[in-house]
Each structure stands twice: as C-alpha cells, then as structure tokens.
Design an enzyme around this catalytic site. Structure first.
Site, PDB file in Angstrom:
ATOM      1  N   SER A  27       0.818  -1.744  -0.088  1.00 26.58           N
ATOM      2  CA  SER A  27      -0.562   0.088  -0.396  1.00 26.58           C
ATOM      3  C   SER A  27       0.702   0.881   0.028  1.00 26.58           C
ATOM      4  CB  SER A  27      -1.440  -0.064   0.830  1.00 26.58           C
ATOM      5  OG  SER A  27       0.072  -0.468   2.174  1.00 26.58           O
ATOM      6  N   HIS A 234      -0.484   6.406   6.668  1.00 27.84           N
ATOM      7  CA  HIS A 234      -0.307   6.226   4.931  1.00 27.84           C
ATOM      8  C   HIS A 234       0.293   7.316   4.532  1.00 27.84           C
ATOM      9  CE1 HIS A 234      -1.668   1.775   5.657  1.00 27.84           C
ATOM     10  NE2 HIS A 234      -0.745   1.875   4.162  1.00 27.84           N
TER      11      HIS A 234
END
Length: 257
Positions: A27, A234
């Site tokens: 990711s 993230h």
C-alpha cells in the site's frame, strides 16, 4: 486466488518511452492514503502514488508497469508481481515488508489498546524486522535480480509514523508514539541489512520524512480518520511527492555513475 490486475501507464504517443519501469510493493507503493484512488481497482492504486508521480515526470523516457497492491506481503510480491519483470526492465522500485511485520495489527493495538499492549506488539514487530524479515527480503531481492538482470533496483523503505507531539485525531500517548517509531526504525534496519547483502540501493525514508510525520504540523503521513481508517499512517500526496523526489535523485545519480 484472485488475479491482481496489472496497470501499464504509457508515455504520450508523441514521446515514446525507451525504458521499462516496474513498480512492486504494498500500500505504501500503491498510494493508499492519497486522494483519489481507483475505486474499481482492488489494489487501490492511486495516480498520486510515488511510482506514478515519478513516471509522469519521466514520461519521455520511461513506461511504468504498476503491479503494486494494497495489503501485499513478500509472498504476494513473489507470487503475483514478479512476473512483470523481464530482461528489458530498466528500473525496479520496491516497498514491501510492512505487512509481513504486522503493520495493521500493530497499529490497531497501539491505537485501541494500552501502552503495554502497544509495547508488546511493536517489540514483536521489531524482532521480526531485524531477523526473519532480513532473510525473506534477501530471497526476494535475489529473485528480482534474476528476473530483471539489467535493471537498476531501488528499495524505498518506510518512514517513522508519528510525531512525538500534536493531535492524531485520537489520543495516542507519548509511549505509544515512541514504540511505533522504534518499530519503524527496526524495519529500516532490517531492510537496510537485506539490501546490503544483495548489493541493492536502499533509500531510508526516515530522514526524508523528518519533521513531517503523522500528527505534526506539516504532516506527510495521514493521522487517524474514522471515515478512512485504511489510510491511517499512510503517506498522503505530499508524502508520495517526497518519495518521488528522492527517487529522482537516486536515479539521476545512478544514470551519471
């Protein structure tokens, strides 16, 4: 087993690319945490990911094959992504290992559990990162080198996740912040050891993101958003731009060497 789609981002017709770039990873490479991502793509790849940002800036000389996928482990990369490599591949980037180290469960334990639970989770992750992860990555990098023998291979790591002060959207104690960052440091150490053993270039993202961790005043990493929990910790679009910028420095250096 579901087949993972392969995305090919081509250079404009008027400026045909002469080199092939393949992006591998999880990711952090796919661009989860940026906005937007492709709603029809089960891998959640984003046009603002660092591979696509870099490829767009080098479209006159490179064509990107993007096989990154959210949730990918080292085994997933070997089983589902390495087939994109071949003798004509000129550049490979890799960001993987976090999911093998229990990224999701560690973050969940630290955000919802006690300081003690967070400490145990991060210590387990750190032990894995400096032991088994090294061997797993050495094997992966060897296979990448075998499949793409003429490619420049660049491994981009993970930054420290969270600033020691500032709001994360939920209460995250100082002890938890330090534990999460210690785990990230162990991951960088493990990846660095593996790349050194294989003679592959490693970009430690810790100094690149220094002062831009989640929850700080100039964050390149997302804090906690209950509406978008998968984006937590993230990199955002600015973070992926930072990845792309450092990749440009590395590839320019490699080309000049």
């Amino acid at each position: 087993m579901a087949l993972i789609p392969m995305a090919v981002v081509s250079a404009p017709a008027q400026a045909a690319a002469t080199k092939r770039y393949v992006a591998l990873g999880d990711s952090y490479a796919a661009g989860v945490g940026t906005d937007p991502s492709d709603a029809n793509d089960p891998c959640r790849r984003s046009p603002r990911s660092y591979p696509r940002t870099w490829a767009a800036a080098h479209a006159s000389t490179y064509t990107l094959t993007d096989v990154t996928c959210s949730g990918a482990t080292i085994a997933d990369v070997r089983a589902r992504q390495l087939s994109a490599l071949n003798d004509s591949t000129a550049l490979v980037t890799i960001t993987v290992g976090g999911n093998d180290g229990g990224f999701r469960s560690t973050v969940t334990n630290c955000l919802t559990g006690s300081d003690a639970l967070c400490s145990v989770s991060t210590q387990l992750g750190s032990y894995y990162a400096t032991h088994q992860l090294v061997d797993d990555l050495v094997g992966l990098y060897a296979e990448v080198k075998r499949r793409a023998p003429h490619a420049a291979i660049v491994v981009l790591g993970y930054p420290r996740l969270v600033a020691l002060s500032g709001s994360c959207g939920v209460d995250v104690s100082l002890a938890k912040r330090k534990a999460l960052n210690s785990n990230a440091d162990a991951m960088a150490q493990g990846i660095g050891t593996a790349t050194s053993r294989q003679g592959i270039y490693f970009v430690d993202m810790t100094p690149v993101f220094n002062g831009h961790e989640a929850c700080g005043s100039s964050a390149w990493i997302n804090g906690v958003n209950p509406a978008r929990l998968d984006d937590t910790f993230h990199p955002n679009a600015a973070g992926h731009k930072a990845y792309s910028d450092i990749l440009t420095i590395v590839t320019d250096w490699h080309a000049a060497a």
